[in-house]
Enzyme design. Structure first.
Site, PDB file in Angstrom:
ATOM      1  N   GLU A 167       0.851  -1.203   0.000  1.00 14.50           N
ATOM      2  CA  GLU A 167       0.000   0.000   0.000  1.00 14.50           C
ATOM      3  C   GLU A 167       0.878   1.241   0.000  1.00 14.50           C
ATOM      4  OE1 GLU A 167      -2.973   0.203   3.060  1.00 14.50           O
ATOM      5  OE2 GLU A 167      -3.185  -1.972   3.090  1.00 14.50           O
ATOM      6  N   LYS A 219       2.311   4.533   1.462  1.00 17.38           N
ATOM      7  CA  LYS A 219       2.445   5.005   2.850  1.00 17.38           C
ATOM      8  C   LYS A 219       2.284   6.527   2.848  1.00 17.38           C
ATOM      9  CE  LYS A 219       5.193   4.519   7.049  1.00 17.38           C
ATOM     10  NZ  LYS A 219       5.014   5.861   7.579  1.00 17.38           N
ATOM     11  N   ARG A 242      -2.802   9.406  11.579  1.00 12.68           N
ATOM     12  CA  ARG A 242      -3.586   8.170  11.640  1.00 12.68           C
ATOM     13  C   ARG A 242      -4.875   8.411  12.416  1.00 12.68           C
ATOM     14  NH1 ARG A 242      -0.812   2.521  13.217  1.00 12.68           N
ATOM     15  NH2 ARG A 242      -2.600   1.129  13.080  1.00 12.68           N
ATOM     16  N   ARG A 250      -3.850   8.048  17.303  1.00 14.49           N
ATOM     17  CA  ARG A 250      -3.153   6.775  17.566  1.00 14.49           C
ATOM     18  C   ARG A 250      -2.829   6.608  19.036  1.00 14.49           C
ATOM     19  NH1 ARG A 250       1.946   6.282  14.147  1.00 14.49           N
ATOM     20  NH2 ARG A 250       2.733   4.980  15.798  1.00 14.49           N
ATOM     21  N   GLU A 309      -5.370   6.916   7.078  1.00  9.94           N
ATOM     22  CA  GLU A 309      -4.417   8.004   7.253  1.00  9.94           C
ATOM     23  C   GLU A 309      -5.029   9.249   6.608  1.00  9.94           C
ATOM     24  OE1 GLU A 309      -1.640   7.337   8.940  1.00  9.94           O
ATOM     25  OE2 GLU A 309      -0.175   8.903   8.434  1.00  9.94           O
ATOM     26  N   PHE A 351      -7.337   2.082   5.499  1.00  8.37           N
ATOM     27  CA  PHE A 351      -6.460   0.937   5.250  1.00  8.37           C
ATOM     28  C   PHE A 351      -6.759  -0.302   6.083  1.00  8.37           C
ATOM     29  CE2 PHE A 351      -3.767   3.841   7.906  1.00  8.37           C
ATOM     30  CZ  PHE A 351      -3.655   3.041   9.039  1.00  8.37           C
ATOM     31  N   ARG A 369       3.810  -4.435  17.652  1.00  4.00           N
ATOM     32  CA  ARG A 369       4.608  -4.254  16.442  1.00  4.00           C
ATOM     33  C   ARG A 369       4.968  -5.624  15.916  1.00  4.00           C
ATOM     34  NH1 ARG A 369       7.069   0.266  14.984  1.00  4.00           N
ATOM     35  NH2 ARG A 369       6.891   1.288  16.998  1.00  4.00           N
ATOM     36  N   LYS A 413       7.325  -1.509   6.764  1.00  3.57           N
ATOM     37  CA  LYS A 413       7.414  -0.256   6.000  1.00  3.57           C
ATOM     38  C   LYS A 413       8.731  -0.159   5.252  1.00  3.57           C
ATOM     39  CE  LYS A 413       8.685   2.036  10.270  1.00  3.57           C
ATOM     40  NZ  LYS A 413       8.371   3.000  11.304  1.00  3.57           N
TER      41      LYS A 413
HETATM   42  P1  AMP Z   1       5.766   4.911  11.261  1.00  6.41           P
HETATM   43  O1  AMP Z   1       5.039   6.001  11.986  1.00  6.41           O
HETATM   44  O2  AMP Z   1       6.866   5.383  10.388  1.00  6.41           O
HETATM   45  O3  AMP Z   1       6.163   3.769  12.195  1.00  6.41           O
HETATM   46  O4  AMP Z   1       4.729   4.217  10.238  1.00  6.41           O
HETATM   47  C1  AMP Z   1       3.514   3.683  10.645  1.00  6.41           C
HETATM   48  C2  AMP Z   1       2.412   4.670  10.343  1.00  6.41           C
HETATM   49  O5  AMP Z   1       2.267   4.877   8.963  1.00  6.41           O
HETATM   50  C3  AMP Z   1       1.053   4.208  10.776  1.00  6.41           C
HETATM   51  O6  AMP Z   1       0.853   4.405  12.140  1.00  6.41           O
HETATM   52  C4  AMP Z   1       0.144   5.078   9.937  1.00  6.41           C
HETATM   53  O7  AMP Z   1      -0.083   6.316  10.608  1.00  6.41           O
HETATM   54  C5  AMP Z   1       0.982   5.420   8.712  1.00  6.41           C
HETATM   55  N1  AMP Z   1       0.456   4.895   7.446  1.00  6.41           N
HETATM   56  C6  AMP Z   1       0.438   5.575   6.298  1.00  6.41           C
HETATM   57  N2  AMP Z   1      -0.077   4.858   5.295  1.00  6.41           N
HETATM   58  C7  AMP Z   1      -0.415   3.646   5.805  1.00  6.41           C
HETATM   59  C8  AMP Z   1      -1.001   2.467   5.276  1.00  6.41           C
HETATM   60  N3  AMP Z   1      -1.326   2.349   3.980  1.00  6.41           N
HETATM   61  N4  AMP Z   1      -1.173   1.421   6.124  1.00  6.41           N
HETATM   62  C9  AMP Z   1      -0.836   1.512   7.427  1.00  6.41           C
HETATM   63  N5  AMP Z   1      -0.297   2.607   7.977  1.00  6.41           N
HETATM   64  C10 AMP Z   1      -0.070   3.679   7.193  1.00  6.41           C
END
Ligand code: AMP
Length: 575
Positions: free
Chosen positions: A249, A251, A256, A271, A301, A341, A416, A422
């Site tokens: 998907e 990002k 969120r 979140r 998001e 998502f 997690r 990611k």
């Molecule tokens: P990070 O904050 O870098 O750990 O990345 C995780 C966050 O990416 C999640 O908590 C979401 O807020 C965001 N996010 C953006 N796009 C997506 C997606 N397609 N699926 C899940 N999370 C996403």
């Protein structure tokens, strides 16, 4: 139950540092309480009157408390203030004042947990004209019936200074001890908590209905679910190696949102499970119109989109919504999309336990028509080349990278897992990813910065319950950020290094490890100055760290871990 028992338990807990002893004490307290009071006792132990996502805050000003104490003890406000200045603890002052009073006032009655909780609730919800007087009266009523120890507990509670050090994990363990004599039920209790964010509800369910009800626990609208979190891997090849065929998907670098709907009522949670519905009236309206279910809980998001340039806007633009004022105007200025998502619940069905492939299909069926809610951009990929191609496409469209998702995995609330992995743009640029580090202290600063009272931050990564330093950050701050950080950090300031912080450096001021900031660095190096991932006398340090942004939306529990930092360090060597 008498409030005195709880106040005594507070005293005992305050003096303890061993988690095991705390757990045992709490288990005994809970087992001695009537079923109907369990939920309230849990909230009071947490220093709240309802689960935090209800947004019912007590926040009584010290001044109001002093007024109430003056009414009850007959002392002047000045005398009370003077005593408070000496002890630095209004709770301690209240206790002393009531001890001096020797006798309870005529007609005083025993306080019950229910009475104290009820008055706290009424204080928190009093509003409008005359509310200050009403609050003082409600507080004075409690204090006039209180013993010295009860007065100390009440005063500390209402001013937000009840620091018992019993975290969520300790409460969960003590519930398990109370019922099974060991930690064997903790995992299942934690699952129920992750699905509801409400320890009072979990405890009450356990005491009223037993473990079968905990095992059958389902998400319910308006109890926010703790979010599933993503792991990271440095390349498409490693991701495909781990997941095989998966759904990739886009990002989105936004905010969120967890949307809860039941009939016409819609609430939105961050979140961190804060209720932020008021910031997104447009999302509320869209959820009513576009979601084809009576009840639903889903995640997406939110990101702002510039119609003129056809590009998504930076996180900073979207987050402007977080300000309480001027939402109407902001809404026009920054049109927003919500890219859905995941789906956790719809019309009685718990989707957290079903495979992602099925959740995604159900989510697709749930969102209808054109509008602000859309499904996140997604494609099934089998090979690293396909994943790389999709990544390229996403980055070109202004996204942050991709999220690869395991089609077979359930939604694991609050943890997690490699169910989501990611891959971000910054890896592709050959730089280390940004890190989310926790501020543990700060420096006053030199030259122009002395006027802000803040010149730099000492930051740490997380290792289980501890925080280990990884960087001193002195650049990347705007003036506004310096001021904002100073205001925020002064409130978190503590007189000495917190016990759960490992540091060889001594900042000018220590703070409770709570605030998360995102930093970018050129690379990770080894250093004798830092304690993160220490081996052979050397820890890991960020080279040329600079502040990117303050992450109020993340809690310290979500900060980058020591293990992740080590992983990034290792992966640097191979890139
Ligand atoms: P990070 O904050 O870098 O750990 O990345 C995780 C966050 O990416 C999640 O908590 C979401 O807020 C965001 N996010 C953006 N796009 C997506 C997606 N397609 N699926 C899940 N999370 C996403």
């Amino acid at each position: 139950m008498e409030f005195a028992r709880l106040a005594e338990a507070f005293e005992k807990l305050e003096a303890k540092t061993s988690r095991l002893e705390m757990t045992a004490d709490l288990a005994e307290l809970l087992n001695g309480a009537p079923e109907s009071q369990i939920g309230k006792i849990i909230y009071l132990l947490q220093g709240v009157i309802a689960p935090p996502h209800r947004g019912i805050e007590l926040g009584v000003a010290e001044k109001l408390c002093i007024d109430a104490l003056a009414t009850v003890t007959g002392q002047t406000e000045r005398a009370i203030e003077a005593s408070y200045r000496k002890t630095g603890d209004l709770g301690g002052t209240a206790r002393l004042l009531l001890e001096e009073r020797k006798q309870r006032s005529l007609g005083a009655s025993q306080l019950s947990v229910a009475k104290v909780h009820d008055n706290f609730y009424r204080i928190a919800t009093a509003s409008g004209q005359g509310s200050q007087t009403a609050k003082t009266r409600l507080l004075a009523e409690l204090l006039s019936n209180a013993s010295p120890i009860e007065a100390k507990a009440i005063t500390r509670f209402v001013t937000g200074r009840l620091r018992l050090g019993v975290g969520e994990a300790t409460i969960i363990d003590s519930l398990s001890y109370a019922k099974a004599g060991d930690k064997s039920l903790s995992k299942e209790l934690e699952r129920a908590f992750n699905l509801s964010s409400d320890l009072g509800l979990v405890a009450e369910t356990l005491y009223r209905e037993g473990m079968h009800a905990i095992r059958a626990f389902k998400p319910t609208p308006f109890n926010p679910i703790r979010p599933a979190l993503a792991e990271r891997l440095p390349s498409a090849a490693e991701i495909i190696g781990k997941l095989g065929t998966c759904l990739a998907e886009g990002k989105y670098d936004g905010l969120r949102l967890q949307v809860h709907k039941s009939g016409d009522r819609v609430e939105i949670y961050s979140r961190r499970q804060e209720k932020i519905t008021h910031m997104f009236p447009d999302v509320v309206a869209a959820a009513r119109r576009q979601i084809k279910a009576k009840d639903a809980i889903f995640e997406g998001e939110a990101i702002s989109y510039d119609e003129e340039t056809g590009r998504f806007q930076a996180f900073q633009e979207t987050i402007k919504r977080k300000r309480k004022h001027g939402i109407g105007a902001k809404q026009k200025e920054i049109p927003l999309y919500l890219f859905a998502f995941d789906l956790m619940y719809a019309d009685g069905k718990d989707y957290t336990t079903v495979a992602f492939a099925e959740r995604r299909a159900a989510l697709k069926a749930l969102v209808s028509g054109k509008g602000l809610i859309e499904l996140s951009k997604a494609v099934a990929v089998k090979t690293p080349a396909e994943l790389d191609a999709f990544f390229e496409e996403c980055v070109n469209a202004g996204l942050e990278g991709v999220m690869a998702k395991d089609l077979k995995a359930p939604y694991v609330a609050g943890s997690r897992k490699f169910a989501w992995i990611k891959l971000k743009k910054s890896y592709a640029e050959g730089l280390a990813d940004t890190l989310d580090v926790v501020v543990v202290g700060y420096y006053y600063g030199k030259g122009k910065r002395t006027e802000f009272g803040l010149g730099g931050l000492l930051t740490a990564v997380r290792a289980e319950q501890r925080f280990k330093t990884i960087a001193k950050i002195g650049t990347g701050f705007s003036e506004a950020q310096l001021q904002e950080l100073r205001d925020y950090l002064t409130k978190l300031k503590v007189p000495k290094k917190p016990d759960n912080v490992d540091s060889l450096l001594e900042p000018h001021a220590w703070v409770k490890p709570e605030l998360v900031v995102e930093v970018k660095a050129d690379e990770l190096t080894q250093s004798e100055m830092h304690t993160a991932a220490k081996t052979g006398g050397r820890g890991l340090a960020l080279r040329f760290p600079r502040l990117m942004r303050i992450r109020y939306d993340k809690s310290a529990k979500e900060a980058t871990t020591e293990k992740e930092a080590r992983g990034l360090y290792e992966s640097q060597k191979t890139h």
